[in-house]
Design an enzyme around this catalytic site. Sequence first.
Site, PDB file in Angstrom:
ATOM      1  N   ARG A 107     -68.470  80.662 -12.182  1.00  0.00           N
ATOM      2  CA  ARG A 107     -67.756  79.931 -13.241  1.00  0.00           C
ATOM      3  C   ARG A 107     -68.558  80.088 -14.517  1.00  0.00           C
ATOM      4  O   ARG A 107     -69.731  79.694 -14.568  1.00  0.00           O
ATOM      5  CB  ARG A 107     -67.611  78.450 -12.881  1.00  0.00           C
ATOM      6  CG  ARG A 107     -67.273  77.594 -14.081  1.00  0.00           C
ATOM      7  CD  ARG A 107     -66.859  76.207 -13.736  1.00  0.00           C
ATOM      8  NE  ARG A 107     -65.569  76.213 -13.071  1.00  0.00           N
ATOM      9  CZ  ARG A 107     -64.820  75.116 -12.886  1.00  0.00           C
ATOM     10  NH1 ARG A 107     -65.236  73.940 -13.296  1.00  0.00           N
ATOM     11  NH2 ARG A 107     -63.646  75.206 -12.283  1.00  0.00           N
ATOM     12  N   HIS A 134     -58.154  81.098 -14.714  1.00  0.00           N
ATOM     13  CA  HIS A 134     -58.572  80.258 -13.587  1.00  0.00           C
ATOM     14  C   HIS A 134     -57.728  80.634 -12.365  1.00  0.00           C
ATOM     15  O   HIS A 134     -56.886  79.857 -11.903  1.00  0.00           O
ATOM     16  CB  HIS A 134     -58.400  78.777 -13.948  1.00  0.00           C
ATOM     17  CG  HIS A 134     -59.170  77.831 -13.082  1.00  0.00           C
ATOM     18  ND1 HIS A 134     -59.938  78.246 -12.002  1.00  0.00           N
ATOM     19  CD2 HIS A 134     -59.278  76.468 -13.123  1.00  0.00           C
ATOM     20  CE1 HIS A 134     -60.488  77.184 -11.437  1.00  0.00           C
ATOM     21  NE2 HIS A 134     -60.110  76.103 -12.086  1.00  0.00           N
ATOM     22  N   GLN A 137     -57.487  78.388  -9.040  1.00  0.00           N
ATOM     23  CA  GLN A 137     -56.687  77.191  -9.241  1.00  0.00           C
ATOM     24  C   GLN A 137     -55.205  77.517  -9.080  1.00  0.00           C
ATOM     25  O   GLN A 137     -54.470  76.825  -8.376  1.00  0.00           O
ATOM     26  CB  GLN A 137     -56.943  76.613 -10.646  1.00  0.00           C
ATOM     27  CG  GLN A 137     -56.098  75.387 -10.967  1.00  0.00           C
ATOM     28  CD  GLN A 137     -56.507  74.169 -10.170  1.00  0.00           C
ATOM     29  OE1 GLN A 137     -57.681  73.803 -10.149  1.00  0.00           O
ATOM     30  NE2 GLN A 137     -55.558  73.525  -9.503  1.00  0.00           N
ATOM     31  N   ASP A 229     -52.596  70.313 -18.862  1.00  0.00           N
ATOM     32  CA  ASP A 229     -54.057  70.406 -18.740  1.00  0.00           C
ATOM     33  C   ASP A 229     -54.662  69.740 -19.976  1.00  0.00           C
ATOM     34  O   ASP A 229     -53.954  69.445 -20.950  1.00  0.00           O
ATOM     35  CB  ASP A 229     -54.467  71.891 -18.628  1.00  0.00           C
ATOM     36  CG  ASP A 229     -55.957  72.088 -18.346  1.00  0.00           C
ATOM     37  OD1 ASP A 229     -56.631  71.116 -17.930  1.00  0.00           O
ATOM     38  OD2 ASP A 229     -56.459  73.218 -18.548  1.00  0.00           O
ATOM     39  N   CYS A 269     -54.459  70.545 -13.031  1.00  0.00           N
ATOM     40  CA  CYS A 269     -55.599  71.100 -12.295  1.00  0.00           C
ATOM     41  C   CYS A 269     -56.725  70.079 -12.133  1.00  0.00           C
ATOM     42  O   CYS A 269     -57.535  70.205 -11.218  1.00  0.00           O
ATOM     43  CB  CYS A 269     -56.118  72.343 -13.002  1.00  0.00           C
ATOM     44  SG  CYS A 269     -56.542  72.068 -14.730  1.00  0.00           S
ATOM     45  N   ARG A 297     -57.026  73.538  -3.040  1.00  0.00           N
ATOM     46  CA  ARG A 297     -58.100  74.431  -3.487  1.00  0.00           C
ATOM     47  C   ARG A 297     -58.896  74.907  -2.275  1.00  0.00           C
ATOM     48  O   ARG A 297     -59.234  76.069  -2.129  1.00  0.00           O
ATOM     49  CB  ARG A 297     -59.053  73.706  -4.464  1.00  0.00           C
ATOM     50  CG  ARG A 297     -58.435  73.296  -5.794  1.00  0.00           C
ATOM     51  CD  ARG A 297     -58.096  74.493  -6.655  1.00  0.00           C
ATOM     52  NE  ARG A 297     -59.247  75.330  -6.945  1.00  0.00           N
ATOM     53  CZ  ARG A 297     -60.158  75.101  -7.905  1.00  0.00           C
ATOM     54  NH1 ARG A 297     -60.032  74.058  -8.696  1.00  0.00           N
ATOM     55  NH2 ARG A 297     -61.169  75.941  -8.097  1.00  0.00           N
TER      56      ARG A 297
HETATM   57  N1  NVA Z   1     -58.848  74.135 -19.088  1.00  0.00           N
HETATM   58  C1  NVA Z   1     -59.849  73.391 -18.382  1.00  0.00           C
HETATM   59  C2  NVA Z   1     -59.672  73.535 -16.905  1.00  0.00           C
HETATM   60  C3  NVA Z   1     -60.679  72.793 -16.066  1.00  0.00           C
HETATM   61  C4  NVA Z   1     -60.485  72.998 -14.599  1.00  0.00           C
HETATM   62  C5  NVA Z   1     -61.225  73.886 -18.812  1.00  0.00           C
HETATM   63  O1  NVA Z   1     -61.412  75.093 -18.918  1.00  0.00           O
HETATM   64  O2  NVA Z   1     -62.099  73.060 -19.052  1.00  0.00           O
HETATM   65  N1   CP Z   2     -59.679  72.103 -11.390  1.00  0.00           N
HETATM   66  C1   CP Z   2     -60.988  72.441 -11.357  1.00  0.00           C
HETATM   67  O1   CP Z   2     -61.364  73.613 -11.403  1.00  0.00           O
HETATM   68  O2   CP Z   2     -61.829  71.369 -11.279  1.00  0.00           O
HETATM   69  P1   CP Z   2     -63.409  71.368 -11.446  1.00  0.00           P
HETATM   70  O3   CP Z   2     -63.690  71.665 -12.901  1.00  0.00           O
HETATM   71  O4   CP Z   2     -63.820  69.993 -11.044  1.00  0.00           O
HETATM   72  O5   CP Z   2     -64.000  72.430 -10.566  1.00  0.00           O
END
Ligand code: NVA
Ligand code: CP
Length: 310
Positions: A107, A134, A137, A229, A269, A297
Site C-alpha cells: 500500500r 484500489h 477492494q 468514499d 470501502c 475483503r
Molecule cells: N480513497 C480512500 C480509500 C481508503 C480505503 C483513500 O485513498 O484514502
Molecule cells: N477499505 C480499506 O482499504 O480500508 P483500510 O484503509 O482500513 O485498509
Amino acid sequence: ETAFSHKDLLSIHDLTQDEVYQILSLGLKLKAQSKAGIPHPLLKGKTLGMIFQKSSTRTRVSFEVGIYQLGGYGLFLSSNDLQLGRGETIADTARVLSRYLDGIMIRTFKQKDVEDLAHYSSIPVINGLTDLLHPCQVLSDLLTVYEKKQRFSGLKLAFIGDGNNMAHSLMFGCAKVDMDIALACPEGYMPDDDIVKAAKTDAQLSGSHITITTDPAEAIEGADVVYTDVWASMGQEAETQERKKAMQNYQVNESLWQLAKPDAIFMHCLPAHRGEEVTDAIIDGPMSAIFDEAENRLHAQKAIMALLMA
Ligand code: NVA
Ligand code: CP
C-alpha cells in the site's frame, strides 16, 4: 481451474473477465469453507510480506488473517522501519524480498512504485491501494454485489463524490463484469482521463456503460448499488476544507436515496466520514452492506493470494 496468467495484481484492467470470475468463484468457495469450518491450506508454508506506507485497518487485518487461514504467514512491514524509508531503492528492496518471501502486498502513494516493485520482484506483487487504484477492494466489492444481487448484467452502480482511486477501480471492475456505472463528481474532482479511456475500452468489450456527470441525481437515478468514499483520501489531508466545500452537494443522504431503486444497497470501502459523504441514516440503514463488504475483503483476497501464489 485454468491457470492464472498473471504474476501480479496491479490493476483490474490487467485481468480478463474470466480471471475476475475465477477470483470471485474461488472467493465464494473459500468463504463457504470458512463458514463450515473446512480447512483450506492452499498456501501452506508460504509467506506474504505486507508493506504499508499509509494507514490501514481492513487491508492489513484481512491480508494477515487471510494468509494465516491459507496455512501461510504474513509479515507486517511498516515503511518507517524498512530501509525503503531511508532511501533504499524499490528495485533493491524488490530483489532482496524476492529471496525471502513468496508474495508482497504493498500500500503506497504512487502506482508507478507498485509497478516498479512488481517489475523487479520475481514473486507476485499485490496492489493494496495507491493514489490511483484500489483493486483488492473492488474485487471484494464485486463479490458482495454478486452475493446480494446474484448477477452483474443489467445492474447499475452509482458512485457519488471524489473521482479518486475507488472511482477508478470501480470503473474497471464494473466494466469487466458488464455492470453499468454512473459517476457524479464535482468539476475539478473528475476521474483521471486515461483511466476513463481505458475503462471505456473494457466496457465496450463487456457491453456495459460508463457515464460521468456532475449531477448526483442523474447518477443515482435507478441505481441498484450506491457507492461513495471519503472526500479527502490519505495524503490529501491538507485539502480537507476545500474538498468539503466542493463536495457538499455530493452527500449520500435520505433525499438523494429516494432516486435509487427501492431495493438498492449502499456500499462504502470504509473508513467513512459520517456526516460528510454519507449520513448515519444511510450508512446504518437496512440498505447498508458495509460490514459484509468489509468481511469480503478477507475471502476475495484469499482467492487472489491463492491464485497468484500457489
Ligand atoms: N480513497 C480512500 C480509500 C481508503 C480505503 C483513500 O485513498 O484514502
Ligand atoms: N477499505 C480499506 O482499504 O480500508 P483500510 O484503509 O482500513 O485498509
